[in-house]
Write a protein that holds these residues in place. Structure first.
Motif, mmCIF file in Angstrom:
data_model
loop_
_atom_site.group_PDB
_atom_site.id
_atom_site.type_symbol
_atom_site.label_atom_id
_atom_site.label_comp_id
_atom_site.label_asym_id
_atom_site.label_seq_id
_atom_site.Cartn_x
_atom_site.Cartn_y
_atom_site.Cartn_z
ATOM 1 N N TRP A 127 0.796 -1.220 0.000
ATOM 2 C CA TRP A 127 0.000 0.000 0.000
ATOM 3 C C TRP A 127 0.835 1.281 0.000
ATOM 4 O O TRP A 127 0.529 2.202 -0.756
ATOM 5 N N PRO A 128 1.889 1.387 0.829
ATOM 6 C CA PRO A 128 2.670 2.641 0.796
ATOM 7 C C PRO A 128 3.276 2.922 -0.585
ATOM 8 O O PRO A 128 3.292 4.076 -1.033
ATOM 9 N N VAL A 129 3.737 1.896 -1.264
ATOM 10 C CA VAL A 129 4.293 2.070 -2.613
ATOM 11 C C VAL A 129 3.194 2.513 -3.565
ATOM 12 O O VAL A 129 3.362 3.468 -4.336
ATOM 13 N N LEU A 130 2.058 1.859 -3.533
ATOM 14 C CA LEU A 130 0.948 2.173 -4.428
ATOM 15 C C LEU A 130 0.432 3.585 -4.170
ATOM 16 O O LEU A 130 0.144 4.333 -5.109
ATOM 17 N N ARG A 131 0.351 3.969 -2.905
ATOM 18 C CA ARG A 131 -0.109 5.307 -2.544
ATOM 19 C C ARG A 131 0.854 6.374 -3.067
ATOM 20 O O ARG A 131 0.432 7.447 -3.499
ATOM 21 N N ARG A 132 2.160 6.076 -3.043
ATOM 22 C CA ARG A 132 3.149 7.029 -3.547
ATOM 23 C C ARG A 132 2.923 7.339 -5.029
ATOM 24 O O ARG A 132 3.067 8.473 -5.471
ATOM 25 N N TYR A 133 2.537 6.339 -5.809
ATOM 26 C CA TYR A 133 2.320 6.528 -7.243
ATOM 27 C C TYR A 133 0.909 7.020 -7.574
ATOM 28 O O TYR A 133 0.727 7.776 -8.529
ATOM 29 N N PHE A 134 -0.086 6.570 -6.814
ATOM 30 C CA PHE A 134 -1.473 6.825 -7.188
ATOM 31 C C PHE A 134 -2.271 7.664 -6.186
ATOM 32 O O PHE A 134 -3.422 7.993 -6.453
ATOM 33 N N GLY A 135 -1.691 7.996 -5.048
ATOM 34 C CA GLY A 135 -2.423 8.697 -3.996
ATOM 35 C C GLY A 135 -3.022 10.023 -4.425
ATOM 36 O O GLY A 135 -4.122 10.369 -4.016
ATOM 37 N N GLU A 136 -2.314 10.782 -5.256
ATOM 38 C CA GLU A 136 -2.831 12.057 -5.747
ATOM 39 C C GLU A 136 -3.715 11.871 -6.977
ATOM 40 O O GLU A 136 -4.588 12.684 -7.242
ATOM 41 N N VAL A 137 -3.493 10.796 -7.722
ATOM 42 C CA VAL A 137 -4.185 10.555 -8.987
ATOM 43 C C VAL A 137 -5.585 9.992 -8.755
ATOM 44 O O VAL A 137 -6.531 10.358 -9.437
ATOM 45 N N ARG A 138 -5.694 9.072 -7.803
ATOM 46 C CA ARG A 138 -6.947 8.428 -7.442
ATOM 47 C C ARG A 138 -7.651 7.743 -8.612
ATOM 48 O O ARG A 138 -8.815 8.010 -8.897
ATOM 49 N N PRO A 139 -6.961 6.820 -9.313
ATOM 50 C CA PRO A 139 -7.637 6.095 -10.391
ATOM 51 C C PRO A 139 -8.638 5.093 -9.816
ATOM 52 O O PRO A 139 -8.553 4.725 -8.638
ATOM 53 N N ALA A 140 -9.567 4.662 -10.646
ATOM 54 C CA ALA A 140 -10.426 3.545 -10.262
ATOM 55 C C ALA A 140 -9.504 2.342 -10.089
ATOM 56 O O ALA A 140 -8.554 2.164 -10.858
ATOM 57 N N ALA A 141 -9.743 1.511 -9.082
ATOM 58 C CA ALA A 141 -8.810 0.422 -8.781
ATOM 59 C C ALA A 141 -9.545 -0.854 -8.396
ATOM 60 O O ALA A 141 -10.617 -0.807 -7.790
ATOM 61 N N THR A 142 -8.931 -1.972 -8.751
ATOM 62 C CA THR A 142 -9.432 -3.284 -8.371
ATOM 63 C C THR A 142 -8.247 -4.148 -7.971
ATOM 64 O O THR A 142 -7.208 -4.102 -8.614
ATOM 65 N N MET A 143 -8.411 -4.935 -6.913
ATOM 66 C CA MET A 143 -7.411 -5.921 -6.514
ATOM 67 C C MET A 143 -8.051 -7.292 -6.647
ATOM 68 O O MET A 143 -9.175 -7.494 -6.195
ATOM 69 N N MET A 144 -7.360 -8.193 -7.306
ATOM 70 C CA MET A 144 -7.862 -9.555 -7.468
ATOM 71 C C MET A 144 -6.812 -10.551 -6.983
ATOM 72 O O MET A 144 -5.616 -10.354 -7.203
ATOM 73 N N VAL A 145 -7.278 -11.590 -6.338
ATOM 74 C CA VAL A 145 -6.415 -12.695 -5.938
ATOM 75 C C VAL A 145 -6.534 -13.761 -7.012
ATOM 76 O O VAL A 145 -7.643 -14.223 -7.323
ATOM 77 N N CYS A 146 -5.402 -14.114 -7.605
ATOM 78 C CA CYS A 146 -5.413 -15.104 -8.690
ATOM 79 C C CYS A 146 -4.008 -15.664 -8.874
ATOM 80 O O CYS A 146 -3.033 -15.087 -8.396
ATOM 81 N N GLY A 147 -3.916 -16.759 -9.569
ATOM 82 C CA GLY A 147 -2.618 -17.314 -9.899
ATOM 83 C C GLY A 147 -1.941 -16.469 -10.964
ATOM 84 O O GLY A 147 -2.600 -15.879 -11.814
ATOM 85 N N LEU A 148 -0.623 -16.381 -10.912
ATOM 86 C CA LEU A 148 0.153 -15.673 -11.928
ATOM 87 C C LEU A 148 0.974 -16.686 -12.722
ATOM 88 O O LEU A 148 1.123 -17.835 -12.313
ATOM 89 N N ALA A 149 1.519 -16.271 -13.839
ATOM 90 C CA ALA A 149 2.161 -17.178 -14.793
ATOM 91 C C ALA A 149 3.409 -17.867 -14.265
ATOM 92 O O ALA A 149 3.753 -18.949 -14.726
ATOM 93 N N ASP A 150 4.088 -17.256 -13.313
ATOM 94 C CA ASP A 150 5.356 -17.779 -12.797
ATOM 95 C C ASP A 150 5.280 -17.724 -11.273
ATOM 96 O O ASP A 150 4.900 -16.692 -10.719
ATOM 97 N N PRO A 151 5.633 -18.786 -10.579
ATOM 98 C CA PRO A 151 5.509 -18.787 -9.117
ATOM 99 C C PRO A 151 6.386 -17.742 -8.419
ATOM 100 O O PRO A 151 6.133 -17.399 -7.263
ATOM 101 N N ARG A 152 7.385 -17.198 -9.107
ATOM 102 C CA ARG A 152 8.213 -16.140 -8.508
ATOM 103 C C ARG A 152 7.476 -14.806 -8.476
ATOM 104 O O ARG A 152 7.819 -13.920 -7.699
ATOM 105 N N MET A 153 6.455 -14.653 -9.299
ATOM 106 C CA MET A 153 5.695 -13.402 -9.385
ATOM 107 C C MET A 153 4.742 -13.303 -8.202
ATOM 108 O O MET A 153 3.935 -14.195 -7.978
ATOM 109 N N LYS A 154 4.826 -12.174 -7.480
ATOM 110 C CA LYS A 154 3.964 -11.977 -6.319
ATOM 111 C C LYS A 154 2.949 -10.853 -6.526
ATOM 112 O O LYS A 154 2.033 -10.705 -5.724
ATOM 113 N N ILE A 155 3.140 -10.062 -7.578
ATOM 114 C CA ILE A 155 2.191 -8.997 -7.900
ATOM 115 C C ILE A 155 2.320 -8.673 -9.386
ATOM 116 O O ILE A 155 3.402 -8.785 -9.965
ATOM 117 N N GLU A 156 1.192 -8.332 -9.974
ATOM 118 C CA GLU A 156 1.145 -7.876 -11.359
ATOM 119 C C GLU A 156 0.225 -6.656 -11.375
ATOM 120 O O GLU A 156 -0.802 -6.652 -10.702
#
Length: 134
Positions: free
Chosen positions: A94-123
């Motif tokens: 959240w602190p990282v995301l807020r730094r980039y988007f906190g002033e912009v306030r885009p519409a946002a969605t978070m989804m829990v799902c599998g990613l293509a590579d097990p090393r990937m923790k966020i997309e």
């Protein structure tokens, strides 16, 4: 790197995934910029941190590079989607995301799902409209 077709421009980051799978990091269509789901890989070295917060930072550096090539910035982002395999990994980002988007306030969605590579923790995927930012 960019490629063009009538009415649209494809932006490539040099990621091996783009070539192997057959997609662009971003597509510019008029004033709209659609940035593909972007992971925490450093595409130049094709390395990825094990830490989700570091991955989020790298995701956003990668997204920022695509936006810049498209002639816009984070201020122009109107939509963001966060994809994570583990729900508990979202809040530490959240602190990282807020730094980039906190002033912009885009519409946002978070989804829990599998990613293509097990090393990937966020997309992260964004949609921007050039010239819409402050």
């Amino acid at each position: 790197m960019t490629t063009q077709q009538p009415g649209r421009q494809a932006i490539l980051s040099g990621s091996t995934f783009e070539e192997q799978i057959g997609y662009a990091r971003a597509v510019v269509d008029g004033d709209w910029v659609h940035v593909s789901g972007t992971t925490g890989f450093d595409y130049a070295a094709m390395t990825i941190s094990e830490d989700v917060v570091e991955q989020a930072e790298q995701c956003l550096r990668n997204v920022g590079a695509a936006l810049e090539q498209a002639g816009c910035s984070f201020a122009d982002v109107v939509r963001v989607r966060y994809l994570l395999p583990e729900r508990a990994d979202f809040e530490p980002c959240w602190p990282v995301l807020r730094r980039y988007f906190g002033e912009v306030r885009p519409a946002a969605t978070m989804m829990v799902c599998g990613l293509a590579d097990p090393r990937m923790k966020i997309e992260i995927e964004v949609c921007a409209r050039r010239g819409s930012g402050a």
